[in-house]
Scaffold this motif. Structure first.
Motif, PDB file in Angstrom:
ATOM      1  N   LEU A 172       0.883  -1.013   0.074  1.00 65.22           N
ATOM      2  CA  LEU A 172      -0.058   0.021  -0.063  1.00 65.22           C
ATOM      3  C   LEU A 172       0.721   1.239   0.166  1.00 65.22           C
ATOM      4  CD1 LEU A 172      -2.714   1.455   0.087  1.00 65.22           C
ATOM      5  CD2 LEU A 172      -2.580   1.261   2.646  1.00 65.22           C
ATOM      6  N   GLY A 173       1.943   1.403   1.090  1.00 62.18           N
ATOM      7  CA  GLY A 173       2.651   2.488   0.935  1.00 62.18           C
ATOM      8  C   GLY A 173       3.472   2.784  -0.098  1.00 62.18           C
ATOM      9  N   ALA A 174       3.970   1.785  -0.830  1.00 62.26           N
ATOM     10  CA  ALA A 174       4.755   1.988  -2.015  1.00 62.26           C
ATOM     11  C   ALA A 174       3.927   2.406  -3.136  1.00 62.26           C
ATOM     12  CB  ALA A 174       5.297   0.515  -2.348  1.00 62.26           C
ATOM     13  N   PHE A 175       2.728   1.830  -3.313  1.00 58.19           N
ATOM     14  CA  PHE A 175       1.725   2.188  -4.277  1.00 58.19           C
ATOM     15  C   PHE A 175       1.372   3.859  -4.129  1.00 58.19           C
ATOM     16  CE2 PHE A 175      -2.569   2.903  -5.920  1.00 58.19           C
ATOM     17  CZ  PHE A 175      -2.483   2.488  -7.256  1.00 58.19           C
ATOM     18  N   ILE A 176       1.201   4.312  -3.155  1.00 59.87           N
ATOM     19  CA  ILE A 176       0.663   5.592  -2.768  1.00 59.87           C
ATOM     20  C   ILE A 176       1.579   6.411  -3.045  1.00 59.87           C
ATOM     21  CG2 ILE A 176       0.149   7.258  -1.139  1.00 59.87           C
ATOM     22  CD1 ILE A 176      -1.473   5.016   0.314  1.00 59.87           C
ATOM     23  N   GLY A 177       2.973   6.178  -2.777  1.00 54.76           N
ATOM     24  CA  GLY A 177       4.229   6.696  -3.075  1.00 54.76           C
ATOM     25  C   GLY A 177       4.513   6.844  -4.465  1.00 54.76           C
ATOM     26  N   SER A 178       4.366   5.863  -5.211  1.00 57.52           N
ATOM     27  CA  SER A 178       4.224   5.943  -6.917  1.00 57.52           C
ATOM     28  C   SER A 178       3.592   6.934  -7.360  1.00 57.52           C
ATOM     29  CB  SER A 178       4.161   4.308  -7.360  1.00 57.52           C
ATOM     30  OG  SER A 178       5.156   3.593  -6.895  1.00 57.52           O
ATOM     31  N   ILE A 179       2.510   6.961  -6.864  1.00 57.85           N
ATOM     32  CA  ILE A 179       1.643   8.064  -7.415  1.00 57.85           C
ATOM     33  C   ILE A 179       1.910   9.309  -7.060  1.00 57.85           C
ATOM     34  CG2 ILE A 179      -0.952   8.726  -7.369  1.00 57.85           C
ATOM     35  CD1 ILE A 179      -0.537   5.949  -8.870  1.00 57.85           C
ATOM     36  N   ALA A 180       2.109   9.417  -5.918  1.00 57.49           N
ATOM     37  CA  ALA A 180       2.720  10.768  -5.455  1.00 57.49           C
ATOM     38  C   ALA A 180       4.081  11.269  -6.203  1.00 57.49           C
ATOM     39  CB  ALA A 180       3.214  11.010  -3.869  1.00 57.49           C
ATOM     40  N   THR A 245      -0.659 -15.143  -5.096  1.00 58.26           N
ATOM     41  CA  THR A 245      -0.500 -13.806  -4.936  1.00 58.26           C
ATOM     42  C   THR A 245       1.182 -13.653  -4.807  1.00 58.26           C
ATOM     43  OG1 THR A 245      -0.709 -13.860  -2.537  1.00 58.26           O
ATOM     44  CG2 THR A 245      -2.524 -13.342  -3.752  1.00 58.26           C
ATOM     45  N   LEU A 246       1.582 -12.161  -5.172  1.00 55.62           N
ATOM     46  CA  LEU A 246       3.012 -12.215  -5.257  1.00 55.62           C
ATOM     47  C   LEU A 246       3.281 -10.676  -5.157  1.00 55.62           C
ATOM     48  CD1 LEU A 246       5.900 -12.992  -5.761  1.00 55.62           C
ATOM     49  CD2 LEU A 246       5.692 -12.473  -8.107  1.00 55.62           C
ATOM     50  N   ASN A 247       3.889 -10.280  -3.975  1.00 57.86           N
ATOM     51  CA  ASN A 247       4.168  -8.908  -3.701  1.00 57.86           C
ATOM     52  C   ASN A 247       5.388  -8.472  -4.384  1.00 57.86           C
ATOM     53  OD1 ASN A 247       5.723  -6.748  -2.134  1.00 57.86           O
ATOM     54  ND2 ASN A 247       4.266  -7.157  -0.315  1.00 57.86           N
ATOM     55  N   SER A 248       5.263  -7.221  -5.006  1.00 57.63           N
ATOM     56  CA  SER A 248       6.342  -6.667  -6.004  1.00 57.63           C
ATOM     57  C   SER A 248       7.569  -6.649  -5.279  1.00 57.63           C
ATOM     58  CB  SER A 248       5.728  -5.640  -6.648  1.00 57.63           C
ATOM     59  OG  SER A 248       5.675  -4.454  -5.622  1.00 57.63           O
ATOM     60  N   ASP A 249       7.685  -6.300  -3.932  1.00 56.08           N
ATOM     61  CA  ASP A 249       8.774  -6.229  -3.158  1.00 56.08           C
ATOM     62  C   ASP A 249       9.814  -7.561  -3.254  1.00 56.08           C
ATOM     63  OD1 ASP A 249       8.390  -3.334  -2.625  1.00 56.08           O
ATOM     64  OD2 ASP A 249       8.119  -3.865  -0.738  1.00 56.08           O
ATOM     65  N   LEU A 250       8.962  -8.536  -2.988  1.00 55.99           N
ATOM     66  CA  LEU A 250       9.308  -9.965  -3.152  1.00 55.99           C
ATOM     67  C   LEU A 250       9.960 -10.286  -4.709  1.00 55.99           C
ATOM     68  CD1 LEU A 250       7.223 -12.305  -0.845  1.00 55.99           C
ATOM     69  CD2 LEU A 250       9.558 -11.091  -0.188  1.00 55.99           C
ATOM     70  N   LEU A 251       9.385  -9.709  -5.444  1.00 54.99           N
ATOM     71  CA  LEU A 251       9.635 -10.001  -7.068  1.00 54.99           C
ATOM     72  C   LEU A 251      10.892  -9.266  -7.138  1.00 54.99           C
ATOM     73  CD1 LEU A 251       9.326 -10.928  -9.957  1.00 54.99           C
ATOM     74  CD2 LEU A 251       7.887  -8.890 -10.374  1.00 54.99           C
ATOM     75  N   THR A 252      11.082  -8.205  -6.651  1.00 54.93           N
ATOM     76  CA  THR A 252      12.444  -7.423  -7.109  1.00 54.93           C
ATOM     77  C   THR A 252      13.555  -7.894  -6.113  1.00 54.93           C
ATOM     78  OG1 THR A 252      11.664  -5.591  -5.859  1.00 54.93           O
ATOM     79  CG2 THR A 252      11.166  -5.488  -8.172  1.00 54.93           C
ATOM     80  N   ALA A 253      13.337  -8.353  -4.930  1.00 54.42           N
ATOM     81  CA  ALA A 253      14.287  -8.815  -3.935  1.00 54.42           C
ATOM     82  C   ALA A 253      14.846 -10.214  -4.337  1.00 54.42           C
ATOM     83  CB  ALA A 253      13.884  -8.653  -2.621  1.00 54.42           C
ATOM     84  N   ARG A 254      13.910 -10.974  -4.754  1.00 53.00           N
ATOM     85  CA  ARG A 254      14.379 -12.358  -5.014  1.00 53.00           C
ATOM     86  C   ARG A 254      13.649 -12.904  -6.522  1.00 53.00           C
ATOM     87  NH1 ARG A 254      11.078 -14.275   0.263  1.00 53.00           N
ATOM     88  NH2 ARG A 254      11.400 -16.563  -0.648  1.00 53.00           N
TER      89      ARG A 254
END
Length: 338
Positions: A172-180, A245-254
């Motif tokens: 959630l926080g990452a998505f809101i930050g992307s929009i901002a 389900t897949l969290n994008s932070d996990l996709l980029t980290a691993r």
């Protein structure tokens, strides 16, 4: 095989089912090969100037004489590396990928203009068949619809009982930050998305209609994210064996682990050197192909926090309270990676 029967014209995989015209009950096809599809962020007209004039065929003239290839989906919450994931899975002998085919957007627009549900279902079913044409025998087709198509996600899963889906989402926080960070255009986009979600009946968070006019842009972004999160949670409950389900932070980290898990879950064939794929695909910006420096994603996040941290923090806290009240989980079940 799929062909235009009136012309005896075979539709090879290079002919992409691109648009649907409900006024003439006709499909439009454009020529775009694998390299061209891989090189663009989305399969839109502006990204495919080489496609030329479309081939137009009425629904009645399109003959289907063989079963389609395996078809799977990547549904996503936007700004979560979904284009990157399709690019990485689109590997010769394993899978072909389609990034936001416009024909599905056409069906959503037609639906919003009041099309009859049975007609929508018929055309959606035919469109999925036309899209399920990989470039090589033995490949699966992976379709990543635009997230404005998420309101049809459950219908697509019901129409294709053998299909599986990966639900990719940013925190959630990452998505809101992307929009901002994206400024005016990002803020306009989330309001457009929310307006479509309201038409779809996807937003069930306890608000009155007038409340949406009082929300800030980032609150609108959070509401849209929560609506999609609620949909994803329901899809996991409905199809526990067919959805991950897949969290994008996990996709980029691993990334290597994530791609191998995707391959296994989707049952993709072929031998793919995923470490090499990661070195190539994850090192480039998935939207424009430019080099992507190590740590750039985190640097972008830090920059957004520095510029908009107070607003991001307050909206995130507000959204968490809304989620708790509405029963929307922050952590989805059915995780592909833990």
């Amino acid at each position: 095989m799929i062909s235009i029967s009136s012309l005896g014209f075979p539709l090879t995989p290079e002919w992409l089912a691109h648009r649907y015209d409900p006024d003439h009950d006709a499909f439009q096809f454009v020529v775009t090969d694998r390299a061209q599809r891989q090189s663009v962020p989305f399969l839109t007209d502006e990204n495919m100037p080489q496609a030329g004039e479309p081939l137009v065929a009425s629904k009645a003239d399109i003959a289907v004489s063989a079963p389609a290839a395996p078809l799977h989906f990547i549904f996503h919450s936007a700004y979560c590396c979904s284009t990157l994931l399709v690019n990485a899975l689109d590997q010769r002998g394993s899978a072909s990928g389609l990034k936001e085919p416009v024909i599905l957007n056409d069906i959503v627009g037609w639906r919003h203009r009041g099309a009859q549900p049975e007609r929508i279902g018929e055309i959606l079913d035919r469109s999925l068949t036309l899209l399920a044409r990989p470039f090589e025998e033995g490949e699966a087709m992976i379709v990543k619809p635009s997230n404005i198509v998420n309101g049809l996600a459950s219908a697509m899963m019901s129409m294709r009982p053998d299909a599986k889906a990966i639900l990719l989402h940013a925190p959630l926080g990452a998505f809101i930050g992307s929009i901002a960070r994206k400024g005016m255009w990002g803020r306009l986009w989330v309001r457009e998305l929310l307006s479509r979600q309201l038409v779809e009946g996807m937003v069930r968070l306890g608000f009155e209609q007038r409340d949406y006019l009082l929300h800030t842009d980032l609150q609108a972004a959070a509401v849209g994210w929560l609506a999609q999160q609620a949909l994803f949670a329901e899809m996991v409950r409905r199809w526990p064996d067919r959805v991950r389900t897949l969290n994008s932070d996990l996709l980029t980290a691993r990334p290597v682990e994530a791609l191998e898990a995707c391959k296994q879950f989707l049952g993709l064939g072929g031998v793919v050197d995923y470490p090499a794929v990661v070195g190539d695909v994850f090192g480039r910006n998935s939207k424009d192909g430019s080099a992507f420096a190590t740590g750039q994603r985190e640097a972008d996040r830090v920059e957004a926090q520095a510029l908009h941290g107070d607003e991001i923090g307050k909206v995130t806290e507000w959204a968490l309270a809304i989620a708790k009240s509405a029963g929307v989980p922050m952590d989805l079940d059915g995780a592909l990676l833990r």
